[in-house]
Write a protein that holds these residues in place. Structure first.
Motif, PDB file in Angstrom:
ATOM      1  N   ALA A  48       0.849  -1.199   0.000  1.00  0.00           N
ATOM      2  CA  ALA A  48       0.000   0.000   0.000  1.00  0.00           C
ATOM      3  C   ALA A  48       0.882   1.245   0.000  1.00  0.00           C
ATOM      4  O   ALA A  48       0.609   2.224  -0.710  1.00  0.00           O
ATOM      5  CB  ALA A  48      -0.911  -0.017   1.221  1.00  0.00           C
ATOM      6  N   LEU A  49       1.940   1.164   0.773  1.00  0.00           N
ATOM      7  CA  LEU A  49       2.863   2.298   0.834  1.00  0.00           C
ATOM      8  C   LEU A  49       3.539   2.534  -0.517  1.00  0.00           C
ATOM      9  O   LEU A  49       3.663   3.663  -0.998  1.00  0.00           O
ATOM     10  CB  LEU A  49       3.916   2.014   1.906  1.00  0.00           C
ATOM     11  N   ARG A  50       3.901   1.415  -1.132  1.00  0.00           N
ATOM     12  CA  ARG A  50       4.573   1.499  -2.436  1.00  0.00           C
ATOM     13  C   ARG A  50       3.622   2.099  -3.479  1.00  0.00           C
ATOM     14  O   ARG A  50       4.024   2.906  -4.312  1.00  0.00           O
ATOM     15  CB  ARG A  50       5.005   0.093  -2.838  1.00  0.00           C
ATOM     16  N   LYS A  51       2.366   1.730  -3.380  1.00  0.00           N
ATOM     17  CA  LYS A  51       1.376   2.261  -4.311  1.00  0.00           C
ATOM     18  C   LYS A  51       1.281   3.779  -4.148  1.00  0.00           C
ATOM     19  O   LYS A  51       1.212   4.524  -5.112  1.00  0.00           O
ATOM     20  CB  LYS A  51       0.020   1.614  -4.027  1.00  0.00           C
ATOM     21  N   MET A  52       1.268   4.194  -2.885  1.00  0.00           N
ATOM     22  CA  MET A  52       1.208   5.615  -2.563  1.00  0.00           C
ATOM     23  C   MET A  52       2.424   6.318  -3.159  1.00  0.00           C
ATOM     24  O   MET A  52       2.311   7.408  -3.735  1.00  0.00           O
ATOM     25  CB  MET A  52       1.229   5.732  -1.050  1.00  0.00           C
ATOM     26  N   GLU A  53       3.567   5.673  -3.011  1.00  0.00           N
ATOM     27  CA  GLU A  53       4.804   6.264  -3.530  1.00  0.00           C
ATOM     28  C   GLU A  53       4.709   6.424  -5.048  1.00  0.00           C
ATOM     29  O   GLU A  53       5.063   7.466  -5.596  1.00  0.00           O
ATOM     30  CB  GLU A  53       5.980   5.371  -3.143  1.00  0.00           C
ATOM     31  N   LEU A  54       4.172   5.380  -5.695  1.00  0.00           N
ATOM     32  CA  LEU A  54       4.036   5.440  -7.153  1.00  0.00           C
ATOM     33  C   LEU A  54       3.055   6.528  -7.551  1.00  0.00           C
ATOM     34  O   LEU A  54       3.197   7.170  -8.584  1.00  0.00           O
ATOM     35  CB  LEU A  54       3.570   4.093  -7.716  1.00  0.00           C
ATOM     36  N   GLY A  55       2.011   6.710  -6.706  1.00  0.00           N
ATOM     37  CA  GLY A  55       0.968   7.669  -7.056  1.00  0.00           C
ATOM     38  C   GLY A  55       1.372   9.093  -6.707  1.00  0.00           C
ATOM     39  O   GLY A  55       1.410   9.978  -7.563  1.00  0.00           O
ATOM     40  N   ALA A  56       1.700   9.319  -5.449  1.00  0.00           N
ATOM     41  CA  ALA A  56       1.891  10.695  -4.984  1.00  0.00           C
ATOM     42  C   ALA A  56       3.341  11.156  -5.036  1.00  0.00           C
ATOM     43  O   ALA A  56       3.619  12.344  -4.999  1.00  0.00           O
ATOM     44  CB  ALA A  56       1.358  10.823  -3.553  1.00  0.00           C
ATOM     45  N   GLU A 116       2.065  13.710   2.318  1.00  0.00           N
ATOM     46  CA  GLU A 116       1.165  12.572   2.515  1.00  0.00           C
ATOM     47  C   GLU A 116       1.952  11.293   2.653  1.00  0.00           C
ATOM     48  O   GLU A 116       1.669  10.449   3.498  1.00  0.00           O
ATOM     49  CB  GLU A 116       0.205  12.400   1.320  1.00  0.00           C
ATOM     50  N   TYR A 117       2.970  11.211   1.811  1.00  0.00           N
ATOM     51  CA  TYR A 117       3.745   9.973   1.817  1.00  0.00           C
ATOM     52  C   TYR A 117       4.459   9.804   3.158  1.00  0.00           C
ATOM     53  O   TYR A 117       4.405   8.742   3.770  1.00  0.00           O
ATOM     54  CB  TYR A 117       4.767   9.965   0.677  1.00  0.00           C
ATOM     55  N   THR A 118       5.073  10.861   3.646  1.00  0.00           N
ATOM     56  CA  THR A 118       5.797  10.775   4.907  1.00  0.00           C
ATOM     57  C   THR A 118       4.842  10.396   6.023  1.00  0.00           C
ATOM     58  O   THR A 118       5.143   9.552   6.885  1.00  0.00           O
ATOM     59  CB  THR A 118       6.441  12.137   5.233  1.00  0.00           C
ATOM     60  N   ASP A 119       3.662  11.024   5.966  1.00  0.00           N
ATOM     61  CA  ASP A 119       2.626  10.739   6.945  1.00  0.00           C
ATOM     62  C   ASP A 119       2.274   9.260   6.937  1.00  0.00           C
ATOM     63  O   ASP A 119       2.291   8.575   7.964  1.00  0.00           O
ATOM     64  CB  ASP A 119       1.402  11.579   6.554  1.00  0.00           C
ATOM     65  N   ALA A 120       1.946   8.771   5.715  1.00  0.00           N
ATOM     66  CA  ALA A 120       1.532   7.373   5.567  1.00  0.00           C
ATOM     67  C   ALA A 120       2.672   6.444   5.984  1.00  0.00           C
ATOM     68  O   ALA A 120       2.437   5.414   6.629  1.00  0.00           O
ATOM     69  CB  ALA A 120       1.137   7.094   4.120  1.00  0.00           C
ATOM     70  N   ALA A 121       3.896   6.850   5.657  1.00  0.00           N
ATOM     71  CA  ALA A 121       5.029   5.989   5.988  1.00  0.00           C
ATOM     72  C   ALA A 121       5.135   5.833   7.499  1.00  0.00           C
ATOM     73  O   ALA A 121       5.356   4.736   8.020  1.00  0.00           O
ATOM     74  CB  ALA A 121       6.317   6.576   5.422  1.00  0.00           C
TER      75      ALA A 121
END
Ligand SMILES: Nc1ncnc2c1ncn2[C@@H]1O[C@H](COP(=O)(O)OP(=O)(O)O)[C@@H](O)[C@H]1O
Ligand SMILES: [Mg+2]
Lengths: 576, 273
Positions: A216-224, A230-235
């Motif tokens: 899910a995190l990787r998907k976020m990275e690919l997307g955002a 957002e990414y740092t938050d999610a990470a």
């Protein structure tokens, strides 16, 4: 009665056949015998095949006695006699024999008998089986204290119990409390299963969750993008969740370790017939029994428990031991999926060809092509399935839906779905031909009856023609199913594997894993029989698995035939 | 027997005893021709069928009776290579007008076939089939229609306790009455019957004949039959066809006692056919 009444009540003419005997050929009897003979031959071949499979398959799991064979040269071995055959010993060997034995061999035209013993103890001997020539045997005994141990590793062990250590309480040969041993064995096995459950299911589930968090995190990275807030938050959140899961994982691992430590306290020391020892944890023995000291019920108990293991457990020892449950399940799931795919496809095609298409040259060409498809070698379908379904369709699916998992393929490699679709393609001609015939057999009169009521063509097809043709369509599906369930070659390319303990259907979302590779009984036969380290050990499994595959296909067909007969009954009323 | 001067009509000339005017006629054909491919099966048929009466079509096999009947609900559309010319009207509306709704037309024309052709479903579903295809779901309406149609086809008493059973479990005669029930369930204006009794025993036949008598008035019935007595018993008008032509048409009584054309006399007296 006057003789000229004109009514011939008594035969007056001489029987005519007597004067001119009928030609034997003209009566057709030799022809009839020929036909009957051909049928008989066919039936015999099938019956012979079934009997062979049935006999070998059924006998495999029945416990055999253990012979202790003392050879003329003083050597001893212990093993289950497996089979006997005649062979021609080399001349040099015969020349070295005592004269009386030489005479015996000579009277048998240079042949002698030999027996194959299954000696087990692969770890000690480097082999499971040993041929023993009859004339080399001095004596055979069947001592009651010999045991057969089925181990998790190294195959069976044949020998005696030297000593046992039940959590500190040790017993030596002679004073072994068999009942206590049996209870301790059961408990050790139960702990062993618990360990497996923890390691396989629960830890597997935790790992899966950690993996999906990562994805899910990787998907976020690919997307955002990797440097967005957002990414740092999610990470950060992912990290916290993964940490919690890691703690859960550690707890489970600790539980498993405790059970393992407990199991390590129960050991058994075995000795083979020559006294060579082997120390084993009790938990690594599946089952053991005194082969020469078993009542008939004891033997049946072993027999039933072996069948139970075979049907419900996973394979061990490069598939030559253990069960075939994943293969049964895989075969069943794949066949079912294939039928689900082939039924609508074949029926719709046939409907169009028979009911809607203008019957002309084009349709004839299509029909001939469909029939010819049935003759294409199945491996070609496998190649097509791999190239088209797995690489092209699956590769596209991966790129669109699972980019975060790349470069690991999800659908872009062989799997359950692609196998089912490949086989559906392979069997679709059968369904089309059968459906077309069934449609053609629906009487014109009922179609006209429906149309005359003011029904449209589609209503007529849906309400009258299709139900009426259903038994014939079912026949086509049954044939397709039988063909598909027994097909192996294309599957080797599109998703069947040697060992896949993860079933394609399980309790982890989304429950049906179309992309997973799976095991198949047909491939299992090939693998066990011809690809394992020693084909002699796999031979019984080949027969049992064949028996099982035949039984599975027969069962599925019987179910389908029952459904069809139900349908047929509906259409066969009393006429007049 | 009264001797009547018979005529040998020229090719294509029909002798009419009655010529119902276009008004009062529900169906009327005018110079109607039909070809199966190149082969002509109907020649210049001109015929008016009066509303509410029973009209029998007689003639030797292959003379085109079924073909004519099947033109009336356009069942011949299902056969490739059929061409027609001339006009065929129902209540003044051209049947072969390209704008006509064939499905609606067939709903106005119930048809009963030579061999009973019940559908492989329950008796109830068979009878309400015409409503089902119209998408009727209302249970009460379906049940009412079923009872009305079965009573109309004189099958209610025999079938009322076994409506859920397969229609194929009925006897041949019952199946044929079921087909009649199915035909009248849609409440058509015309009933086309193509030798409805040819596959039945005498008792079943007489039941169907009684039924035709009862249905008369409510429906216009056109019945094809090979049975002269039957034609004489049930019909008001009779048309005699021969080799695709309509030879003589008139009141049944006249047709069977004093036909004008020698062929008709020969046929109705059983001298050929
Ligand atoms: N589908 C068809 N294709 C070609 N010819 C047909 C077809 N149906 C009927 N005919 C021909 O048309 C003629 C009239 O047939 P039909 O109307 O069935 O006669 P009847 O019902 O009076 O016995 C016959 O010569 C028959 O061979
Ligand atoms: Mg006919």
């Amino acid at each position: 009665m006057p003789p000229d009444s004109g009514l011939a009540l008594t035969p007056t003419a001489a029987p005519r056949g007597a004067s001119r005997p009928t030609d034997l050929l003209a009566r057709g009897e030799p022809f009839l015998w020929g036909l009957g003979g051909a049928l008989g031959f066919g039936v015999m071949m099938i019956a012979g095949f079934l009997l062979l499979v049935l006999w070998n398959g059924i006998a495999t799991f029945y416990p055999r006695p253990i012979h202790v064979v003392t050879l003329v040269n003083g050597d001893v071995l212990a093993g289950e006699p497996t089979r006997t055959e005649s062979f021609r010993p080399p001349a040099a060997e015969v020349a070295a024999l005592p004269p009386s034995t030489q005479v015996t061999v000579a009277t048998k035209l240079g042949f002698a008998d030999r027996t194959l013993y299954r000696t087990g103890n692969f770890d000690l001997y480097g082999d499971d089986f040993r041929w023993v020539t009859d004339y080399a045997i001095a004596r055979i005994t069947t001592p009651p204290d010999l045991y057969l141990f089925e181990r998790l590793e190294w195959g069976p062990f044949i020998g005696r119990i030297k000593s046992v250590d039940l959590a500190g309480a040790t017993f030596d040969a002679g004073g072994i409390p068999l009942e206590r041993l049996a209870v301790a064995h059961d408990e050790a096995r139960r702990r062993w299963r618990q360990i497996r459950e923890i390691e396989h299911d629960e830890i597997g589930r935790v790992n899966q969750q950690i993996e999906s968090e990562r994805l899910a995190l990787r998907k976020m990275e690919l997307g955002a993008g990797a440097h967005t807030p957002e990414y740092t938050d999610a990470a950060g959140r992912t990290e916290a969740r993964v940490a919690a899961m890691t703690r859960e994982y550690e707890g489970l691992a600790a539980r498993a370790a405790a059970l393992k430590a407990e199991n390590a306290r129960y050991t058994i020391a075995l000795a083979d017939i020559k006294g060579r020892e082997k120390l084993l944890p009790l938990a690594e023995i599946m089952r053991f029994y005194p082969a020469n000291d078993l009542s008939i019920f004891g033997k049946l108990g072993v027999y039933v428990s072996r069948w139970g293991e075979f049907l419900t457990a996973e394979p061990r020892e490069a598939n030559t031991e253990g069960g075939v449950f994943p293969a049964i399940f895989g075969t069943f799931a794949m066949t079912l999926l294939m039928v689900i795919a082939v039924a609508p496809f074949g029926v719709i095609t046939a409907l169009y060809l028979r009911e809607y298409a203008t019957q002309g040259r084009l349709v004839s060409v299509v029909r001939i092509s469909v029939n010819n498809l049935a003759g294409v070698p199945s491996i070609v379908y496998g190649v097509f399935g791999l190239g088209f379904f797995a690489y092209i369709v699956g590769g596209t699916i991966d790129e669109v839906f699972f980019p975060e998992r790349l470069p690991n393929p999800t659908f872009g490699t062989g799997g359950l779905l692609w196998s089912a679709l490949t086989l559906a393609l392979l069997t679709v001609p059968v369904v089309i031909v059968a459906t077309e015939e069934a449609l053609a057999a629906v009487p014109r009169s009922v179609r006209e009856g429906s149309l005359a009521c003011g029904a449209s063509k589609w209503q007529t097809i849906r309400r009258i023609v299709l139900p009426r043709a259903m038994p014939g369509i079912m026949t086509g599906l049954i044939l397709a199913m039988a063909r598909g369930a027994g097909e192996v070659a294309p599957l080797m390319l599109v998703g069947v594997v040697k060992l896949a303990p993860e079933l394609p259907i399980d309790g982890i979302f989304p429950y049906i894993h179309f992309e997973r590779s799976f095991m198949h009984l047909g491939f299992h036969i090939y693998d066990v029989g011809f690809q394992s380290r020693n084909s002699e050990a796999g031979k019984p499994m080949v027969f049992v698995t064949t028996l099982l595959l035949i039984a599975l296909v027969a069962l599925m067909n019987a179910t389908a035939i029952m459904v069809r007969n139900r349908l047929k009954q509906k259409f066969s009323g009393s006429q007049f | 027997m009264v001797s009547v001067a018979r005529i040998q009509p020229d090719e294509g000339e029909t002798h009419y005893h009655v010529r119902a005017g276009t008004e009062g006629a529900i169906i009327d054909a005018e110079n109607f021709n039909l070809f199966y491919g190149r082969k002509q099966a109907l020649f210049d048929i001109t015929l008016s069928v009066p509303r509410g009466l029973v009209c029998a079509l007689i003639g030797p096999s292959g003379c085109g009776k079924s073909t004519f009947l099947r033109c009336l609900n356009r069942m011949n559309d299902l056969i490739d290579n059929v061409t027609i010319n001339g006009t065929m009207r129902i209540e003044g509306r051209d049947l072969y007008d390209p704008g006509i709704d064939v499905i609606a037309l067939r709903k106005r024309m119930g048809m009963v076939f030579q061999k009973p052709n019940p559908f492989p479903m329950s008796i109830f579903e068979n009878v309400v089939y015409p409503l089902r295809i119209d998408g009727v779901r209302d249970r009460n309406l379906l049940e009412e229609t079923c009872e009305r149609a079965l009573r109309g086809a004189a099958l209610w008493d025999e079938a009322k306790d076994r409506l859920k059973e397969s229609a194929l479990s009925l006897s041949g005669g019952q199946q044929q009455r079921l087909c009649i029930a199915r035909a009248i369930a849609a409440d058509p204006e015309v009933l086309l019957m193509d030798e409805p009794c040819s596959a039945l025993d005498p008792i079943a036949t007489s039941k169907i004949e009684e039924l035709i008598d009862e249905l008369k008035g409510r429906y216009t019935i056109i019945i094809v039959t090979h049975n002269m007595q039957q034609a004489a018993r049930v019909s008001d008008n009779t048309a005699f066809m021969y080799l695709g032509r309509l030879i003589e048409f008139g009141e049944t009584e006249i047709m069977f006692t004093a036909p004008k054309v020698t062929k008709t006399l020969d046929y109705v007296t059983g001298r050929f056919g």
